[in-house]
Design an enzyme around this catalytic site. Structure first.
Site, PDB file in Angstrom:
ATOM      1  N   GLY A  18      13.530  46.817  -4.680  1.00  0.00           N
ATOM      2  CA  GLY A  18      14.957  46.849  -4.991  1.00  0.00           C
ATOM      3  C   GLY A  18      15.242  46.092  -6.271  1.00  0.00           C
ATOM      4  O   GLY A  18      14.705  44.991  -6.494  1.00  0.00           O
ATOM      5  N   SER A  24      17.677  42.415  -9.166  1.00  0.00           N
ATOM      6  CA  SER A  24      17.641  42.153 -10.616  1.00  0.00           C
ATOM      7  C   SER A  24      17.793  40.658 -10.885  1.00  0.00           C
ATOM      8  O   SER A  24      17.166  40.108 -11.802  1.00  0.00           O
ATOM      9  CB  SER A  24      18.729  42.949 -11.341  1.00  0.00           C
ATOM     10  OG  SER A  24      20.000  42.624 -10.815  1.00  0.00           O
ATOM     11  N   GLU A 136      16.501  33.611   4.662  1.00  0.00           N
ATOM     12  CA  GLU A 136      17.639  32.707   4.412  1.00  0.00           C
ATOM     13  C   GLU A 136      18.817  33.439   3.768  1.00  0.00           C
ATOM     14  O   GLU A 136      19.985  33.190   4.097  1.00  0.00           O
ATOM     15  CB  GLU A 136      17.184  31.559   3.501  1.00  0.00           C
ATOM     16  CG  GLU A 136      18.250  30.519   3.216  1.00  0.00           C
ATOM     17  CD  GLU A 136      18.692  29.757   4.456  1.00  0.00           C
ATOM     18  OE1 GLU A 136      17.885  29.003   5.011  1.00  0.00           O
ATOM     19  OE2 GLU A 136      19.854  29.917   4.879  1.00  0.00           O
ATOM     20  N   ASP A 208      28.607  43.840   9.135  1.00  0.00           N
ATOM     21  CA  ASP A 208      27.783  42.899   8.365  1.00  0.00           C
ATOM     22  C   ASP A 208      27.887  41.498   8.982  1.00  0.00           C
ATOM     23  O   ASP A 208      26.873  40.824   9.205  1.00  0.00           O
ATOM     24  CB  ASP A 208      28.266  42.889   6.906  1.00  0.00           C
ATOM     25  CG  ASP A 208      27.520  41.886   6.056  1.00  0.00           C
ATOM     26  OD1 ASP A 208      26.408  42.197   5.606  1.00  0.00           O
ATOM     27  OD2 ASP A 208      28.050  40.772   5.845  1.00  0.00           O
ATOM     28  N   LYS A 212      25.055  39.054  10.985  1.00  0.00           N
ATOM     29  CA  LYS A 212      24.826  37.630  10.676  1.00  0.00           C
ATOM     30  C   LYS A 212      25.061  36.774  11.916  1.00  0.00           C
ATOM     31  O   LYS A 212      24.318  35.809  12.163  1.00  0.00           O
ATOM     32  CB  LYS A 212      25.749  37.202   9.534  1.00  0.00           C
ATOM     33  CG  LYS A 212      25.384  37.866   8.208  1.00  0.00           C
ATOM     34  CD  LYS A 212      26.495  37.738   7.194  1.00  0.00           C
ATOM     35  CE  LYS A 212      26.123  38.365   5.858  1.00  0.00           C
ATOM     36  NZ  LYS A 212      27.254  38.506   4.949  1.00  0.00           N
ATOM     37  N   GLY A 309      26.978  37.891  -3.742  1.00  0.00           N
ATOM     38  CA  GLY A 309      26.784  37.990  -5.195  1.00  0.00           C
ATOM     39  C   GLY A 309      25.316  37.865  -5.564  1.00  0.00           C
ATOM     40  O   GLY A 309      24.523  37.274  -4.822  1.00  0.00           O
TER      41      GLY A 309
END
Ligand code: NDP
Ligand code: HSE
Length: 433
Positions: A18, A24, A136, A208, A212, A309
């Site tokens: 990915g 990135s 993590e 989501d 978690k 982010g």
């Protein structure tokens, strides 16, 4: 560092699956911090390849020469020691991660959906191969909370984990509350900023956060909790009207994940929650996350920081990568998840909380009493009742004391069936300090 000492270090081969928002940034940070990382690991991270779905899209990337669309072949390379999975989704990454673990490669993943759905299978594969499986970044991005639950609190008894674990929904709710921005505009902005999942339904419908919550509850209570065990309600039905009503009452609405241990049972739920403006979670703004962990001996701990982010998530991935690489160089293995307690998952109907019920009712004598009777008939005590004019009707807002979900749901059904009740506009749960 001199070339000589670089050469003395063992090379640790890494495959990154990915190259989107997170991948990135992982590559950028590995490049930028390479010298420090070498010191910390006692070996050099050597990127062997980067898997993407569309080579053309990345043709101008500095990592273009490392890219492939064949993630499986990359994993199978003999010189790959560690696989970083930052693709997302469940079925395909599951195949990739299992292949990596079965081949004796340690895995770092930021993929909460995968871990929450298949933790048993993944843990078993990691145990059998004697390799590390770290995640993590899967919960609350940059905030170190998995490590503390797994290691620092391993000697304590955790009784609750509660907080804001989804950046996208917090970003949307915060903007709706503070600037009156629209839900759709803020969802588009959260997507543009790289906070939202590839399919943002997972964020706004609470899935989501539920993944978690399952991961947090599993680690906190040493019990296997999957996403299917988590009650889940998202924010898509929260209206500007709900937000304004909360404001008037000195409250705000947050999407909370609440994991609790009650005796020998555990529960985990995700839903929009009204909290007073002075509550510590009320000031958690934008895409920030905050998690309270309550343990018997430690007391209450709060974890706060960037919850979404590229760079914040990459920071957590890199922390795991350094740990796994150290183990490759020096030997050893991080402790796996322990599920020995195997506590019962409570039925959601048993879970107790407080409720804020907003309805439109006939503005007539005796209506309030008949509505109050429905609550008292179910053994639910009322804390406050507020009535406002609303055209020919009245808007009635009832706040209850603690009551089981099952009982409240029964009352709501009865209210909906009453002629005097024109509509039940919303039922929102409440948390106080
Ligand atoms: P993106 O959608 O930005 O990136 C996904 C990457 O995976 C892209 O590079 C894409 O390739 C690649 N990919 C997709 N399918 C394949 C395939 N079949 N083979 C090889 N590569 C493929 O996702 P994010 O970076 O945002 O998220 C990645 C993971 O991290 C998810 O599990 C997410 O839940 C998790 N995460 C994300 C956070 C965030 O804030 N964004 C925070 C915490 C966790 P291409 O570029 O060619 O399309
Ligand atoms: N989509 C997720 C969020 C990314 O908004 O919180 C971080 O896990």
């Amino acid at each position: 560092m001199s070339d000589k000492s670089q050469q003395d270090h063992r090379s640790v081969g890494v495959a990154v699956l990915g190259h989107g928002t997170v991948g990135s940034e992982v590559l950028r940070l590995i490049g930028e911090y390479s010298e420090d990382l070498t010191h910390r690991i006692g070996g050099t991270l050597d990127i062997k390849g980067v898997a993407v779905s569309d080579l053309e899209k990345h043709k101008d990337s500095p990592a273009a020469h490392l890219m492939t669309t064949d993630a499986m072949s990359l994993i199978e390379r003999d010189d790959v020691d560690i696989v970083v999975e930052v693709i997302g989704g469940i079925d395909y990454p599951r195949q990739l991660v299992l292949a990596a673990l079965n081949a004796g490669k340690s895995v770092i993943t930021a993929n909460k959906a995968l871990v929450a759905a298949h933790s048993a299978e993944l843990d078993d594969a990691a145990d059998r191969a004697g390799v590390d499986l770290y995640y993590e970044a899967a919960v609350a991005a940059a905030i170190p909370v998995i490590g503390p639950l797994r290691r620092s609190l391993a000697g304590d008894r955790v009784v609750a984990v509660k907080g804001i674990v989804n950046g996208t929904t917090n970003f949307i709710l915060d903007a709706m509350d503070s600037t009156g921005a629209s839900y759709d505009d803020m969802l588009a902005e959260a997507t543009r900023l790289g906070y939202a999942e590839a399919d943002p339904t997972a964020d706004v419908e609470g899935h989501d956060a539920a993944s978690k919550a399952a991961i947090l509850a599993s680690l906190a209570f040493h019990t296997r909790v999957t996403a299917d065990d988590v009650y889940c309600e998202g924010i898509s039905k929260i209206t500007a009207d709900d937000i304004n009503a909360a404001k008037k009452a000195g409250q705000t609405i947050k999407l909370l994940a609440i994991c609790e241990r009650n005796g020998d049972k555990v529960s985990a739920r995700v839903h929009p929650t009204l909290i007073p403006r002075e509550h510590p979670l009320a000031s958690v703004s934008q895409s920030f996350n905050a998690i309270f962990v309550e343990a018997e001996a430690a007391g209450r701990l709060m974890f706060y920081g960037n919850g979404a982010g590229g760079a914040p998530t990459a920071s957590a991935v890199l922390g795991d990568l350094v740990g796994a690489a150290r183990n490759k160089v020096h030997g050893g293995r991080a402790p796996g998840a322990s599920t020995y307690a195997n506590l019962e998952i409570a039925d959601f109907g048993e879970v107790e909380t407080r409720y804020h019920v907003d309805m439109d009712v006939d503005d007539q004598l005796g209506v309030l009493a008949r509505i109050a009777d429905q609550f008292s008939g179910a053994g639910i005590s009322l804390r406050t009742v507020r009535q406002e004019e609303k055209g020919d009707n009245a808007r009635l807002i009832v706040v209850t004391h603690h009551a089981p979900e099952r009982d409240l749901a029964g009352v709501v059904e009865k209210l909906k069936a009453m002629d005097e009740v024109k509509s039940v506009n919303s039922v929102i749960r409440l948390e106080s300090e």
